[in-house]
Motif scaffolding. Structure first.
Motif, PDB file in Angstrom:
ATOM      1  N   THR A 148       0.854  -1.273   0.060  1.00  0.00           N
ATOM      2  CA  THR A 148      -0.081   0.059  -0.234  1.00  0.00           C
ATOM      3  C   THR A 148       0.765   1.156   0.035  1.00  0.00           C
ATOM      4  N   SER A 149       2.007   1.096   0.639  1.00  0.00           N
ATOM      5  CA  SER A 149       2.739   2.555   0.593  1.00  0.00           C
ATOM      6  C   SER A 149       3.559   2.587  -0.998  1.00  0.00           C
ATOM      7  N   HIS A 150       3.588   1.604  -1.527  1.00  0.00           N
ATOM      8  CA  HIS A 150       4.355   1.663  -2.845  1.00  0.00           C
ATOM      9  C   HIS A 150       3.380   1.926  -3.855  1.00  0.00           C
ATOM     10  N   LEU A 151       2.057   1.658  -3.536  1.00  0.00           N
ATOM     11  CA  LEU A 151       1.053   1.607  -4.895  1.00  0.00           C
ATOM     12  C   LEU A 151       0.891   3.029  -5.278  1.00  0.00           C
ATOM     13  N   PRO A 152       0.594   4.103  -4.425  1.00  0.00           N
ATOM     14  CA  PRO A 152       0.454   5.335  -5.238  1.00  0.00           C
ATOM     15  C   PRO A 152       1.388   5.743  -6.348  1.00  0.00           C
ATOM     16  N   ALA A 153       2.444   5.827  -5.940  1.00  0.00           N
ATOM     17  CA  ALA A 153       3.518   6.032  -6.911  1.00  0.00           C
ATOM     18  C   ALA A 153       3.296   5.436  -8.329  1.00  0.00           C
ATOM     19  N   THR A 154       2.977   3.895  -8.463  1.00  0.00           N
ATOM     20  CA  THR A 154       2.737   3.346  -9.486  1.00  0.00           C
ATOM     21  C   THR A 154       1.624   3.910 -10.279  1.00  0.00           C
ATOM     22  N   LEU A 155       0.309   3.788  -9.293  1.00  0.00           N
ATOM     23  CA  LEU A 155      -0.979   4.541  -9.892  1.00  0.00           C
ATOM     24  C   LEU A 155      -0.738   5.876 -10.530  1.00  0.00           C
ATOM     25  N   TRP A 156       0.228   6.742  -9.885  1.00  0.00           N
ATOM     26  CA  TRP A 156       0.413   8.189 -10.301  1.00  0.00           C
ATOM     27  C   TRP A 156       0.937   7.805 -11.733  1.00  0.00           C
ATOM     28  N   ARG A 186      19.087  20.050 -16.906  1.00  0.00           N
ATOM     29  CA  ARG A 186      18.211  20.172 -15.607  1.00  0.00           C
ATOM     30  C   ARG A 186      16.980  20.455 -15.734  1.00  0.00           C
ATOM     31  N   LEU A 187      16.144  19.924 -16.622  1.00  0.00           N
ATOM     32  CA  LEU A 187      14.625  20.337 -16.358  1.00  0.00           C
ATOM     33  C   LEU A 187      13.779  19.758 -15.618  1.00  0.00           C
ATOM     34  N   PHE A 188      14.270  18.570 -15.185  1.00  0.00           N
ATOM     35  CA  PHE A 188      13.615  17.713 -14.419  1.00  0.00           C
ATOM     36  C   PHE A 188      14.410  17.095 -13.535  1.00  0.00           C
ATOM     37  N   PRO A 189      13.820  16.599 -12.322  1.00  0.00           N
ATOM     38  CA  PRO A 189      14.698  15.635 -11.349  1.00  0.00           C
ATOM     39  C   PRO A 189      15.018  14.680 -12.224  1.00  0.00           C
ATOM     40  N   VAL A 190      16.301  14.056 -11.497  1.00  0.00           N
ATOM     41  CA  VAL A 190      16.841  12.747 -12.296  1.00  0.00           C
ATOM     42  C   VAL A 190      16.068  11.761 -11.821  1.00  0.00           C
ATOM     43  N   SER A 191      15.521  11.556 -10.605  1.00  0.00           N
ATOM     44  CA  SER A 191      14.810  10.380 -10.236  1.00  0.00           C
ATOM     45  C   SER A 191      13.972  10.780  -9.128  1.00  0.00           C
ATOM     46  N   LEU A 249       3.929  16.029 -10.252  1.00  0.00           N
ATOM     47  CA  LEU A 249       3.737  16.145 -11.676  1.00  0.00           C
ATOM     48  C   LEU A 249       5.367  16.441 -12.295  1.00  0.00           C
ATOM     49  N   HIS A 250       6.133  16.995 -11.515  1.00  0.00           N
ATOM     50  CA  HIS A 250       7.436  17.518 -12.033  1.00  0.00           C
ATOM     51  C   HIS A 250       8.253  16.158 -12.243  1.00  0.00           C
ATOM     52  N   LEU A 309       6.507  10.106 -19.512  1.00  0.00           N
ATOM     53  CA  LEU A 309       6.531  10.453 -20.975  1.00  0.00           C
ATOM     54  C   LEU A 309       7.055   9.157 -21.672  1.00  0.00           C
ATOM     55  N   THR A 310       8.093   8.409 -20.787  1.00  0.00           N
ATOM     56  CA  THR A 310       8.604   7.296 -21.500  1.00  0.00           C
ATOM     57  C   THR A 310       7.502   6.196 -21.563  1.00  0.00           C
ATOM     58  N   VAL A 311       6.918   6.058 -20.564  1.00  0.00           N
ATOM     59  CA  VAL A 311       5.785   4.904 -20.810  1.00  0.00           C
ATOM     60  C   VAL A 311       4.993   5.308 -21.763  1.00  0.00           C
TER      61      VAL A 311
END
Lengths: 298, 340, 314
Positions: free
Chosen positions: C94-102, C162-167, C177-178, C185-187
């Motif tokens: 459950t703690s890891h799910l939100p990032a994937t859903l995002w 340096r437009l976006f964070p690396v990770s 969003l950032h 975009l990759t997906v």
């Protein structure tokens, strides 16, 4: 009130000019050499295949030879595409790696093709219990994202070529099964099947000699895109270290090896990836061209 | 023909219209010099076999040709304005309020995912500035007028829930929704059962007579034209070959093609042992025959028929023909009458 | 039948599928060579210690009864305990799910935003130059390894410019969003070829349809024509296609999460595979399986909602 149409009245009679007109109207598509997509695809894949097969002729370097005095070199006459962090010639690795990747991909696509075609034919032709069970199986396998299952299976079976074949077969058959089943469901209502059945031919013979040749084209077209998927899967597995095992050269490990040097020596990672992309492009073009060619009508 | 002395100007005037279609085989001259006049309040029939260019003519009038087709010459005058020169958004103001169109296949001609009532109400919303409620009321009233039972409930239905005849009534309702002065009908009853055909035709003629709307009625079915229209124009291979009042043209055709059509339609009153067919096949519109386009299939054809394309000539009051030897048709009819 | 009945019936049909998913997951994990007890104990792996752990984990029982135990716990919401982290797996998931859903939703949105206009451009003039371009370019995307694209984007747009964070995942809505833009975009790029192709095909179909001519003949102005008539019909088959490919969408997130270090369940799974963390791998595979099944159901419902002709069958 009359419903007889004028076109019926006017068309009867001499049909020869009509037939001639119909023939002139035949779209030129049906000549394979007139399809630009197909030609482009064949040319691309042809060149790539030629290159990897003729690898010993194109480069004198051995892909595994390390030379720690010449690491991370750029483009030069000596090493056309430079060297990697262990001094191995990039071009040689590209070619020999291509051998491995393409070979595995082309072989790997056969097993699911055969297995899926057989199961799909059984399901489509006989229906009933067989169909139910097989389609349930399809639903379950399909429930997993392709990569997830492949990665998990390869891990379970232990990394390496053999596992790749097994994993791809176990997961990849479903698409073929669905396609063939769908085609057979339609085809078995055709009259030539009824004729064969009333002629007393065995089911096996009907399936094998009458139905299959007509429905196989869709599966072949799909196989083209499937090869692309398989190449991607193999390369991805290798990137993760689960696929082709080092020190064997392969495009995935090349990308993985080079990723730490992207900012300085971009060619190590970029070029293998580009080659994969172009290979995928060629195969997709062939698939599209075939689909256009074999599409009934239109 | 100068319009100065005429009592009333025709509503629609098509002059020397040319429509070409780009195809793999070459340029298809689908409509090759068609001229037509539609008087106010009258129904003009446009008759011909498949591929004669009659549908294309209609579509060219309204500017709804398929992508591969273009108007290459000619004029379409409505109230003095040439429709072929108008841009699409200007044409949009004509479509609906001035000219409407009914199509052949009611199932595919209606948006399958949109409710029937909304489709009828769309015209008034877009053109008459009605809001949703007003437009809905109008739609229900229209549905009643065209004979759709229980319109309040059926307003919310989808096209696939209606039968073919009902769907065509919906199309008629759509056509009437902005009270146009001209309705173009592209074989509206061809796809329907015979009994339904009759109902729809009666409905159409009644509504048009009531509101004084003109019709251009395209069909390949002669008896339908006889039932609905005052004037008739016969098309062959992209050109008009005969024109006149329905009465005259159908009883005394002055073109061998029309003669053939009349004969190939079964006549309940005078049953024949076999239906006479017109021999041969329609010509290619990419490279039509030299001279009169019908001559390869015409039994009256003579040397001069193969040389130049005969123009459409006015022979008698309102009756024009493009046949150089139209008197032969009169002879045929006389002998036929003698045989009976 | 009403929409509710439809959904309910489909849910019922899901049960055997989900069961099958659990069976496969269970047996797959338990075929892994190597003994987790041995791995955990490391140098302290005496036969006795191993036997104790085996008994504790129920690994000494027959496979069937292990499965029963597994299902029993599953029904009670217990997904087991992570051998590596030592915490309940359910919590980890459950703690890891939100990032994937995002990531999935973000990618879907970007894919739609890119694909619809492109498909429209292509379909509006069939066989013209722009049509060929729109059809050809995505072919490159078909053969593109997602992780490779991820690496390239990461190196150029994140590292170099340096437009976006690396990770990472970022914090807060705008942070997400950032940070998630490049991964999404990759997906999305991986998904676009399929979506563009099917949207273009269905748009061409619709554009040539009679009812569009009717609408034009009614004088319906361009934008309204496009949205209410063309698009509304064209999305229907495209929804099905997207639904079918959802498996790829989700599978693609696996690798992308790895490259961009997004703390989602994909990364959780990959790490757990290497750590031989049984329960976690099992739980994540299960989540994936059930997730895909649910998404397919959603697709079917969406399809039935969009196409009124479908509702009234079966």
């Amino acid at each position: 009130m009359s419903a007889i149409s004028l076109s019926a009245g006017a068309g009867a009679g001499d049909s020869a000019p009509q037939a001639a007109a119909a023939e002139r109207a035949q779209p030129r598509r049906h000549h394979w050499y007139r399809q630009p997509a197909l030609i482009a695809g064949i040319v691309i894949i042809g060149l790539i295949l030629l290159a990897v097969i003729a690898a010993p002729l194109l480069t004198s370097w051995n892909p595994d030879t390390q030379n720690l005095n010449a690491t991370l070199e750029g483009f030069s006459a000596h090493h056309w595409l430079g060297t990697d962090q262990e001094g191995r010639d990039t071009f040689a690795r590209l070619l020999y790696g291509g051998r491995v990747d393409l070979q595995v991909a082309f072989i790997a696509v056969l097993f699911p093709f055969v297995l899926g075609t057989i199961l799909g034919s059984l399901a489509g032709y006989f229906g009933g219990w067989i169909d139910l069970i097989i389609m349930r199986l399809v639903d379950i396998v399909v429930a997993f994202p392709f990569f997830v299952l492949i990665i998990a299976l390869v891990f379970v079976l232990g990394p390496g070529e053999r596992s790749i074949y097994i994993a791809i077969t176990l997961v990849g058959w479903v698409s073929y099964a669905r396609i063939i089943r769908g085609e057979i469901l339609v085809a078995k209502r055709q009259e030539y099947v009824l004729a064969a059945q009333s002629g007393g031919l065995s089911n096996l013979r009907i399936m094998g000699r009458h139905l299959l040749p007509n429905v196989i084209t869709q599966a072949i077209i799909y196989a083209m895109s499937d090869i692309v998927q398989d190449i991607l899967a193999i390369v991805t597995l290798s990137y993760l270290g689960l696929g082709i095992q080092p020190p064997a050269a392969d495009w995935g490990t090349m990308i993985s090896d080079g990723q730490n040097f992207l900012t300085t020596h971009w060619q190590l990672t970029t070029i293998p990836g580009l080659v994969v992309v172009v290979t995928g492009l060629g195969l997709s073009l062939i698939g599209d061209g075939l689909a256009d060619l074999l599409r009934p009508g239109q | 023909m100068s319009g100065g002395d005429r009592v009333s100007q025709p509503l629609l005037q098509v002059s020397d219209l040319h429509v070409q279609i780009a195809s793999r085989r070459g340029i298809v001259r689908a409509v090759d010099g068609v001229s037509l006049e539609v008087p106010a309040g009258e129904a003009v029939g446009l008759v011909g076999e498949s591929g004669s260019g009659k549908s294309m003519t209609l579509r060219a009038i309204l500017g709804v040709l398929p992508a591969e087709a273009r108007v290459t010459a000619g004029q379409v005058l409505l109230d003095g304005v040439d429709l072929t020169q108008l841009a699409n958004n200007q044409l949009n103001q004509i479509r609906g309020p001035k000219i409407a169109m009914i199509f052949q296949e009611p199932m595919s001609a209606l948006n399958p995912v949109m409710r029937v009532g909304s489709q009828i109400a769309e015209g008034p919303q877009v053109h008459l500035g009605m809001n949703r409620r007003q437009a809905a009321e109008r739609a229900i009233e229209l549905m009643r007028r065209v004979g759709i039972p229980d319109p309040e409930r059926r307003y919310r239905s989808f096209p696939h829930e209606f039968s073919g005849g009902m769907r065509q009534r919906v199309m008629i309702a759509i056509a009437l929704s902005c009270e146009p002065s001209l309705i173009l009908c592209d074989e509206p009853t061809t796809a329907l059962d015979v009994t339904i055909q009759d109902q729809i035709l009666r409905l159409l003629t009644r509504l048009c007579r009531e509101s004084g709307t003109s019709l251009v009625f395209v069909t390949h079915d002669l008896p339908v034209v006889a039932q609905v229209c005052h004037q008739i124009a016969v098309m062959y291979a992209g050109r008009i070959v005969e024109r006149g009042s329905v009465q005259e043209v159908l009883t005394q055709p002055w073109h061998p093609y029309t003669l053939g059509l009349v004969r190939s339609a079964p006549d309940v009153d005078h049953p024949r042992s076999s239906l006479a067919a017109i021999p041969g096949a329609p010509p290619s519109l990419v490279s039509p025959p030299a001279g009169c386009r019908f001559h390869p299939r015409c039994k009256f054809a003579e040397q001069d028929c193969t040389v130049t394309e005969p123009p459409l000539r006015l022979i008698d009051a309102g009756h024009a023909t493009a046949c150089l030897h139209y008197e032969r048709c009169l002879d045929e009819l006389r002998t036929e009458g003698a045989d009976r | 039948m009403g929409r509710m009945t439809f959904v309910f019936r489909r849910l019922l049909l899901l049960v055997p599928t989900v069961l099958g998913v659990t069976i496969i997951t269970f047996f797959m994990i338990h075929l892994i060579p190597g003994d987790p007890a041995r791995t955990i104990l490391g140098i302290h792996a005496t036969p006795r210690a191993i036997a104790i752990l085996h008994r504790e984990w129920g690994l000494d029982r027959p496979l069937a009864s292990q499965y029963w135990l597994f299902m029993d716990r599953l029904v009670h919401g217990n997904l087991g305990t992570s051998l590596y982290y030592g915490v309940p797996v359910a919590g980890l998931v459950t703690s890891h799910l939100p990032a994937t859903l995002w990531l999935i939703c973000y990618a879907a949105v970007i894919a739609i935003v890119i694909s619809v206009p492109l498909a429209m451009i292509a379909a509006s003039r069939k066989d013209a130059v722009r049509d060929h371009i729109v059809r050809a370019v995505p072919l490159l995307g078909l053969g593109m390894p997602a992780f490779w694209l991820a690496l390239i984007l990461q190196t150029t747009l994140a590292l170099k410019f340096r437009l976006f964070p690396v990770s990472g995942y970022g914090t807060g809505f705008t942070g997400h969003l950032h940070s998630m833009f490049l991964p999404a975009l990759t997906v999305a790029i991986a998904l676009c070829p399929v979506v563009i192709r099917s949207l273009r095909a269905s748009m061409l179909n619709v554009l040539g349809a009679d009812f569009v001519t009717t609408a034009r003949a009614k004088g319906v102005p361009g934008p309204r024509l496009f949205i209410r008539h063309v698009l509304r019909n064209a999305v229907i088959p495209a929804v099905t296609v997207m639904g079918i490919n959802i498996g790829f969408l989700i599978g693609g997130t696996l690798i992308v999460e790895q490259v961009f270090q997004v703390p989602g369940i994909g990364q959780l799974m990959i790490n757990s595979i290497f750590q031989r963390d049984f329960d976690v791998v099992q739980a994540v595979a299960l989540v994936f399986g059930v997730g895909v099944v649910l998404v397919n159901l959603l697709t079917d419902v969406a399809y039935a909602s969009l196409d009124p002709r479908v509702r009234f069958d079966r």
